[in-house]
Design a protein around this motif. Structure first.
Motif, mmCIF file in Angstrom:
data_model
loop_
_atom_site.group_PDB
_atom_site.id
_atom_site.type_symbol
_atom_site.label_atom_id
_atom_site.label_comp_id
_atom_site.label_asym_id
_atom_site.label_seq_id
_atom_site.Cartn_x
_atom_site.Cartn_y
_atom_site.Cartn_z
ATOM 1 N N SER A 14 40.544 56.610 34.241
ATOM 2 C CA SER A 14 41.406 56.483 33.071
ATOM 3 C C SER A 14 40.554 56.391 31.822
ATOM 4 N N ARG A 15 41.220 56.516 30.690
ATOM 5 C CA ARG A 15 40.492 56.438 29.427
ATOM 6 C C ARG A 15 39.782 55.092 29.294
ATOM 7 N N LYS A 16 40.446 54.031 29.741
ATOM 8 C CA LYS A 16 39.859 52.692 29.628
ATOM 9 C C LYS A 16 38.612 52.580 30.482
ATOM 10 N N ASN A 17 38.690 53.093 31.714
ATOM 11 C CA ASN A 17 37.531 52.997 32.598
ATOM 12 C C ASN A 17 36.376 53.870 32.111
ATOM 13 N N ILE A 18 36.704 55.044 31.591
ATOM 14 C CA ILE A 18 35.659 55.903 31.033
ATOM 15 C C ILE A 18 34.966 55.207 29.868
ATOM 16 N N HIS A 19 35.755 54.557 29.030
ATOM 17 C CA HIS A 19 35.186 53.807 27.903
ATOM 18 C C HIS A 19 34.244 52.721 28.405
ATOM 19 N N ARG A 20 34.637 52.022 29.461
ATOM 20 C CA ARG A 20 33.784 50.960 30.019
ATOM 21 C C ARG A 20 32.497 51.535 30.597
ATOM 22 N N LEU A 21 32.611 52.667 31.287
ATOM 23 C CA LEU A 21 31.426 53.276 31.881
ATOM 24 C C LEU A 21 30.418 53.724 30.827
ATOM 25 N N ILE A 22 30.897 53.959 29.617
ATOM 26 C CA ILE A 22 30.011 54.401 28.543
ATOM 27 C C ILE A 22 29.490 53.233 27.708
ATOM 28 N N PHE A 23 30.340 52.226 27.473
ATOM 29 C CA PHE A 23 29.995 51.187 26.493
ATOM 30 C C PHE A 23 29.819 49.783 27.077
ATOM 31 N N ASP A 24 30.288 49.522 28.277
ATOM 32 C CA ASP A 24 30.256 48.163 28.822
ATOM 33 C C ASP A 24 28.975 47.925 29.617
ATOM 34 N N PRO A 25 28.098 47.016 29.163
ATOM 35 C CA PRO A 25 26.865 46.729 29.900
ATOM 36 C C PRO A 25 27.107 46.285 31.342
ATOM 37 N N GLN A 26 28.284 45.721 31.612
ATOM 38 C CA GLN A 26 28.595 45.283 32.970
ATOM 39 C C GLN A 26 28.739 46.470 33.921
ATOM 40 N N CYS A 27 28.989 47.650 33.367
ATOM 41 C CA CYS A 27 29.219 48.850 34.188
ATOM 42 C C CYS A 27 28.045 49.819 34.132
ATOM 43 N N ALA A 28 26.863 49.321 33.792
ATOM 44 C CA ALA A 28 25.708 50.209 33.570
ATOM 45 C C ALA A 28 25.195 50.852 34.846
#
Length: 418
Positions: A14-28
């Motif tokens: 989803s758009r939210k998960n894609i955003h996290r994969l790009i910007f969230d350090p927890q998902c690095a």
């Protein structure tokens, strides 16, 4: 069933998960995995498509060949570029490469060895960054595939700088796991390959004092000293003074033609002893200022002094990394000269340092880009050298006002020792 799986996949992507994969350090971890795969391909491509350029490899092989032939007097070991000026660990590492590459002739094999070293270094670095939970995933693109100079240093030049930095990052990973004795051992191995790792030593000493107190710090310093002695035994037995003078020569003069950071001044000033002394004074001054006014704030409740007590808790990743990487940056900023291979001394730490400041993301990316441009300008110019100093100043200024130095920063909370 297929429709159900498709719905789950769409939900995940989803758009939210894609955003996290790009910007969230927890998902690095996801971007790290993809970049490691990409880097394998990039390194193979660089080796196959870009011509190897001889700079120091032949000299390295000539230096270790002297040892292979039975010469243990450091004053008699030399190559085409001059005398051997690295500690004993360098000799053993490149002696192994000497045999692996058929006495230094199979250079392509050596390039693949360094490509493997590059990938292993990234694995360790990603593990370090994963623990900090600070740097956004998209920034790792600038750490990996975007740097031509770093790939060149590893697989096109085969310098010893990446080997030393590999041991440094291994040591840091052990520090983060609160295994300081093994970390000190790895750090000492790194120093035995190239002395630039001593730029980290002021912060390491402080961290040991904070974590273990005065008495146990002395034991860890002994751990650091033992490999230097053991590795050097054959050379110390032959000519101890010659070994120490050559391997740990802090007064070496650098050539102006290779400088990356001081092209903005005339050569006569560059070679002037007073100028070099002024840089050393500035180096020490900045270390003292950061220690007195900034680093000590990272450890609330710690009583600093000559006789310090052991801490009951382990240090957090950011309590360890921020002083270490800043200490190294200060040393780089006031170095007498930076040569092109020295870029690897701090390149992989810049991302952590920048994201430890409150600068806007666009400024952080701009600083990374300008620094890369400066290190890729050959020969260096007045403009490139000046811009490099500006970037260092921006970094140090941002680090001085880093939010990490506020007492309530959640990132600095210590963890209980298991």
């Amino acid at each position: 069933m297929a429709a159900s799986m498709w719905r789950k996949m769409r939900t995940y992507v989803s758009r939210k998960n894609i955003h996290r994969l790009i910007f969230d350090p927890q998902c690095a971890i996801f971007s790290m995995f993809l970049l490691l795969i990409a880097e394998v391909a990039v390194n193979i491509l660089v080796i196959k498509k870009i011509k190897y350029t001889e700079i120091d490899w032949k000299a390295y092989m000539q230096e270790v060949e002297g040892v292979v032939n039975g010469t243990y007097d450091y004053t008699k070991l030399r190559g085409d570029t001059g005398p051997l000026v690295y500690p004993a660990g360098f000799v053993y590492v490149y002696m192994a490469l000497y045999y692996v590459t058929s006495y230094g002739h199979h250079i392509r094999l050596g390039q693949y060895v360094f490509a493997l070293l590059y990938i292993l270094s990234l694995v360790i670095l990603f593990d370090i960054y994963r623990k900090t939970k600070r740097v956004p995933p998209y920034s790792f693109i600038f750490m990996c595939c975007a740097s031509y100079r770093i790939h060149s240093i590893y697989v096109l030049r085969l310098f010893n700088d990446p080997v030393a930095m590999f041991f440094m990052y291994v040591a840091i990973n052990f520090f983060l796991r609160d295994r300081w004795s093994i970390g000190c051992l790895m750090y000492s191995f790194g120093v035995s390959i190239k002395m630039n790792l001593l730029l980290f030593s002021p912060a390491i000493l402080m961290l040991l004092m904070v974590r273990f107190g005065t008495l146990k710090t002395l034991l860890h310093l002994i751990v650091c000293a033992v490999p230097q002695i053991v590795l050097a035994v054959p050379f110390l037995l032959e000519n101890p003074v010659g070994y120490v003078v050559r391997a740990f020569n802090f007064g070496r003069q650098f050539f102006y033609v290779w400088t990356v950071n001081w092209r903005l001044i005339p050569e006569e000033i560059f070679l002037n002893k007073y100028f070099q002394t002024a840089l050393l004074i500035l180096h020490v001054t900045f270390l003292i200022l950061f220690f007195v006014f900034k680093w000590r704030r990272l450890y609330p409740g710690v009583g600093f002094g000559i006789l310090m007590k052991e801490s009951p808790t382990a240090l957090s990743p950011n309590q360890i990394l921020l002083p270490l990487f800043t200490s190294n940056l200060i040393g780089m900023s006031f170095s007498r000269s930076l040569h092109y291979q020295f870029y690897v001394w701090y390149f992989h730490t810049l991302h952590y340092l920048l994201w430890s400041t409150t600068q806007p993301p666009i400024v952080k990316i701009l600083v990374l880009g300008v620094i890369e441009l400066c290190w890729n300008t050959y020969p260096s110019t007045v403009l490139s050298s000046s811009l490099l100093h500006v970037c260092h100043a921006v970094l140090l200024y941002g680090l001085w006002y880093s939010p990490d130095y506020t007492p309530n920063d959640k990132n600095l909370t210590a963890t209980k020792v298991d």
